[in-house]
Each structure stands twice: as structure tokens, then as C-alpha cells.
Design a protein around this motif. Structure first.
Motif, PDB file in Angstrom:
ATOM      1  N   SER A   1       0.739  -1.400   0.195  1.00  0.00           N
ATOM      2  CA  SER A   1      -0.088  -0.042  -0.013  1.00  0.00           C
ATOM      3  C   SER A   1       0.990   1.303  -0.003  1.00  0.00           C
ATOM      4  O   SER A   1       1.946   1.236   0.606  1.00  0.00           O
ATOM      5  N   CYS A   2       0.212   2.420  -0.273  1.00  0.00           N
ATOM      6  CA  CYS A   2       1.204   3.461  -0.566  1.00  0.00           C
ATOM      7  C   CYS A   2       0.905   4.560   0.778  1.00  0.00           C
ATOM      8  O   CYS A   2       1.490   5.679   0.616  1.00  0.00           O
ATOM      9  N   SER A   3       0.040   4.029   1.773  1.00  0.00           N
ATOM     10  CA  SER A   3       0.131   4.922   3.064  1.00  0.00           C
ATOM     11  C   SER A   3      -0.019   4.172   4.074  1.00  0.00           C
ATOM     12  O   SER A   3      -0.166   2.781   3.989  1.00  0.00           O
ATOM     13  N   HIS A   4      -0.117   4.513   5.377  1.00  0.00           N
ATOM     14  CA  HIS A   4      -0.155   3.825   6.603  1.00  0.00           C
ATOM     15  C   HIS A   4      -1.506   3.365   6.876  1.00  0.00           C
ATOM     16  O   HIS A   4      -2.550   4.562   6.679  1.00  0.00           O
ATOM     17  N   PRO A   5      -1.813   2.534   7.405  1.00  0.00           N
ATOM     18  CA  PRO A   5      -0.803   1.218   7.715  1.00  0.00           C
ATOM     19  C   PRO A   5      -0.219   0.640   6.301  1.00  0.00           C
ATOM     20  O   PRO A   5      -1.083   0.509   5.499  1.00  0.00           O
ATOM     21  N   ILE A   6       0.973   0.191   6.351  1.00  0.00           N
ATOM     22  CA  ILE A   6       1.264  -0.510   5.107  1.00  0.00           C
ATOM     23  C   ILE A   6       1.153  -1.769   5.127  1.00  0.00           C
ATOM     24  O   ILE A   6       1.727  -2.674   5.732  1.00  0.00           O
ATOM     25  N   TYR A   7       0.229  -2.123   4.170  1.00  0.00           N
ATOM     26  CA  TYR A   7      -0.313  -3.653   4.006  1.00  0.00           C
ATOM     27  C   TYR A   7       0.517  -4.353   2.742  1.00  0.00           C
ATOM     28  O   TYR A   7       0.766  -3.522   1.936  1.00  0.00           O
ATOM     29  N   VAL A   8       0.358  -5.587   2.690  1.00  0.00           N
ATOM     30  CA  VAL A   8       0.739  -6.247   1.318  1.00  0.00           C
ATOM     31  C   VAL A   8      -0.666  -6.178   0.802  1.00  0.00           C
ATOM     32  O   VAL A   8      -1.520  -6.972   1.235  1.00  0.00           O
ATOM     33  N   ASP A   9      -0.389  -5.585  -0.588  1.00  0.00           N
ATOM     34  CA  ASP A   9      -1.895  -5.447  -1.281  1.00  0.00           C
ATOM     35  C   ASP A   9      -2.142  -6.891  -2.095  1.00  0.00           C
ATOM     36  O   ASP A   9      -3.023  -7.313  -2.175  1.00  0.00           O
ATOM     37  N   ARG A  10      -0.827  -7.191  -2.707  1.00  0.00           N
ATOM     38  CA  ARG A  10      -0.853  -8.468  -3.517  1.00  0.00           C
ATOM     39  C   ARG A  10       0.388  -9.194  -3.314  1.00  0.00           C
ATOM     40  O   ARG A  10       1.526  -8.564  -3.473  1.00  0.00           O
ATOM     41  N   VAL A  11       0.366 -10.414  -3.242  1.00  0.00           N
ATOM     42  CA  VAL A  11       1.687 -11.199  -3.329  1.00  0.00           C
ATOM     43  C   VAL A  11       1.754 -11.665  -4.935  1.00  0.00           C
ATOM     44  O   VAL A  11       1.117 -12.625  -5.368  1.00  0.00           O
ATOM     45  N   VAL A  12       2.629 -11.135  -5.632  1.00  0.00           N
ATOM     46  CA  VAL A  12       2.920 -11.357  -7.003  1.00  0.00           C
ATOM     47  C   VAL A  12       3.802 -12.584  -7.306  1.00  0.00           C
ATOM     48  O   VAL A  12       3.260 -13.702  -7.959  1.00  0.00           O
ATOM     49  N   ASP A  13       5.102 -12.454  -6.796  1.00  0.00           N
ATOM     50  CA  ASP A  13       5.960 -13.865  -6.913  1.00  0.00           C
ATOM     51  C   ASP A  13       7.136 -13.788  -6.090  1.00  0.00           C
ATOM     52  O   ASP A  13       8.043 -12.786  -6.168  1.00  0.00           O
ATOM     53  N   ILE A  14       7.002 -14.350  -4.916  1.00  0.00           N
ATOM     54  CA  ILE A  14       8.073 -14.444  -3.869  1.00  0.00           C
ATOM     55  C   ILE A  14       8.940 -15.470  -3.854  1.00  0.00           C
ATOM     56  O   ILE A  14       8.574 -16.742  -4.468  1.00  0.00           O
ATOM     57  N   ASN A  15       9.985 -15.366  -3.616  1.00  0.00           N
ATOM     58  CA  ASN A  15      10.816 -16.316  -3.145  1.00  0.00           C
ATOM     59  C   ASN A  15      11.642 -16.713  -1.747  1.00  0.00           C
ATOM     60  O   ASN A  15      12.098 -15.744  -1.159  1.00  0.00           O
ATOM     61  N   VAL A  16      10.840 -17.257  -0.933  1.00  0.00           N
ATOM     62  CA  VAL A  16      10.917 -17.398   0.547  1.00  0.00           C
ATOM     63  C   VAL A  16      12.149 -17.989   0.783  1.00  0.00           C
ATOM     64  O   VAL A  16      12.466 -19.298   0.239  1.00  0.00           O
ATOM     65  N   VAL A  17      13.107 -17.531   1.595  1.00  0.00           N
ATOM     66  CA  VAL A  17      14.315 -18.134   2.047  1.00  0.00           C
ATOM     67  C   VAL A  17      14.131 -18.809   3.310  1.00  0.00           C
ATOM     68  O   VAL A  17      14.614 -19.820   3.813  1.00  0.00           O
ATOM     69  N   GLU A  18      13.341 -18.226   4.311  1.00  0.00           N
ATOM     70  CA  GLU A  18      13.252 -18.484   5.619  1.00  0.00           C
ATOM     71  C   GLU A  18      11.806 -17.876   6.281  1.00  0.00           C
ATOM     72  O   GLU A  18      11.592 -16.699   6.179  1.00  0.00           O
ATOM     73  N   SER A  19      11.249 -18.612   6.970  1.00  0.00           N
ATOM     74  CA  SER A  19      10.060 -17.969   7.772  1.00  0.00           C
ATOM     75  C   SER A  19       9.819 -18.579   8.970  1.00  0.00           C
ATOM     76  O   SER A  19       9.978 -19.838   9.442  1.00  0.00           O
TER      77      SER A  19
END
Length: 261
Positions: free
Chosen positions: A146-164
Motif C-alpha cells: 500500500s501507498c499509505s499507513h498502515p502499510i499492508y501487502v496488497d498483493r503477493v505477485v511472485d515471492i522467493n521465501v528463504v526462511e519463515s
């Protein structure tokens, strides 16, 4: 008339009166200064004058740098520049936090001066032509935020997870509507949305740690930067923006954080 020669003493006969029939002592045997064993002549080194010429020492030239070496060098330089931005952004965020908690005008003025110094250093880094050229090659993590607070994840496009730190596999690591609470341990509440986007981006194949909040619980996920996207300039580093320019919720969040400390 000259006097007659004195007669020879009987105890010291003259050489003329010696009996020549007496055998002479054998001559002294003088040992040679150096003898050469004939059997060893074949192993004796020849004189230096007839030794074959010594071959010239050939110094091998250093091999030219390979493409892999150049890539490693460029990667190290880009990571160092990414770290410099991280350090400055962390200092600026902590200064903004102190500004929100300032109790006197004198303390606030001192923090303004400190923030101006950080911004000046950041601006010099951003104005560097080499830094600008390398920045254009930076990539993101594959998230739209998002472009303002609170800053949210609007969309998960393509992620490469290393660790969670959250269970459920990579599919549960980052989800839409997760709130970004920190980037590389820098609290997002003290950053603008553009600054958060700028921190998410960096050299390809590097990683970034993101703190996320979901359903009143928080977890951390490390993502690898790999997704090409338009880079945010992240050049809006106004130290006088204070908290009100970041949104009313930011100011309330800062006040609550300060009250808990």
C-alpha cells in the motif's frame, strides 16, 4: 805477505774434506696440495666458463579477471551500498522516534539538527552517479504494498521465501493484507511508504528480512530479491516531516510505543 789461512777445526770438517762415499739422505717427499681420484673425474663439474647458459626465468602473467570474478566484485559493492542506505534509514527512523518523544523545544531542536545531518549524508549517497547506476539494476521481492499507513501487502505477485518463522510452509509466509511492521529490523511505523518500498529493493539474489503482523500475531520472513520492478526513488527524506505527515495513525502508534517504554 798475507797471513796463512787458519787450519780447519777437527770437530767441524769442511765440505771439501767430507767423505763422498757416504750415502745421501733421500729427498723430502712433498705431498701434492690436491689429488684427483681418477675414478671420480667423470663426476667433477666442468669449469663455470663452459657451463650451459641458465635459462631465463619466465614470470607468468596474472590471468585476466573472469566474468564470475567481476560479477562477485560488483555484487559486493552493491551490497555495501545497500547496507549504507539501511544504516542511514535506521538512524533516521530512530531520530524520528526520539522526535516524537521529545519533551522540550531544546531537545527537539537538537534532534532536528541530527536528522538534517542524516539527510545530508543520504542525499550525497543518492547523488553519487555510481550509486544511481547500480540502483537502476536493483530488483524487488515480488510484493505490491500500500501507498499509505498502515502499510499492508496488497498483493503477493511472485515471492522467493528463504526462511519463515511462521508454520504452514511458504504459502503461509506472506499473505495479502499482512501488515509490514519492519524491514531489516527498522520499524516501519517511523518510515514513509516510499521508504519501505525502497528498503524492500536491492541487488538481485540478495535477501531482506520483513516483519509481518497477521491476526494480532507477528512473524518474520526472509525473502530473496529477484523480481524486476520500477524502483522507487525513495528520495523523500524530509527530517521535518515529523509524524503528522506520515498519517494520524502513525502518530498514534508512536505515542503508544513511547508510552510503553
Amino acid at each position: 805477505p798475507s797471513p796463512a789461512p787458519a787450519p780447519a777445526s777437527p770437530t767441524q770438517p769442511s765440505l771439501l774434506s767430507m767423505d763422498r762415499s757416504l750415502p745421501l739422505s733421500p729427498p723430502m717427499q712433498v705431498s701434492p696440495l690436491r689429488t684427483v681420484d681418477r675414478s671420480m673425474q667423470s663426476s667433477v663439474l666442468p669449469p663455470a666458463a663452459i657451463l650451459p647458459p641458465r635459462p631465463a626465468v619466465q614470470i607468468a602473467a596474472a590471468p585476466p579477471p573472469t566474468s564470475t570474478t567481476l560479477q562477485d566484485s560488483m555484487m559486493s559493492e552493491q551490497l555495501a551500498r545497500r547496507q549504507r542506505e539501511n544504516t542511514l534509514m535506521s538512524e533516521l527512523a530512530m531520530t524520528r522516534k526520539a522526535m516524537a518523544a521529545a519533551t522540550s523545544g531544546v531537545q527537539l531542536d537538537s534532534l532536528y539538527v541530527q536528522a538534517e545531518s542524516i539527510v545530508a549524508r543520504m542525499q550525497r549517497l543518492l547523488d553519487d552517479t555510481t550509486h544511481q547506476r547500480q540502483r537502476r539494476q536493483w530488483v524487488g521481492v515480488g510484493l505490491q504494498v500500500s501507498c499509505s499507513h498502515p502499510i499492508y501487502v496488497d498483493r503477493v505477485v511472485d515471492i522467493n521465501v528463504v526462511e519463515s518463522t511462521r508454520g504452514g510452509g511458504n504459502a503461509q509466509a506472506v499473505m495479502s493484507r499482512d501488515e509490514i511492521v519492519s524491514v531489516n529490523e527498522i520499524p516501519a511505523v517511523f518510515l514513509s511508504a516510499d521508504e519501505v518500498k525502497g528498503l524492500l529493493q536491492g541487488p538481485a539474489a540478495s535477501s531482506v528480512k520483513i516483519g509481518l503482523a497477521r491476526n494480532k500475531s507477528t512473524h518474520e520472513v526472509t525473502l530473496r530479491r529477484h523480481f524486476a520492478e520500477t524502483f522507487s526513488s525513495a528520495s523523500d527524506f524530509d527530517p521535518f516531516r515529523s509524524m503528522s505527515d506520515l498519517g494520524e495513525r502513525v502518530w498514534n502508534s508512536v505515542s503508544s510505543v513511547v508510552s510503553l517504554e
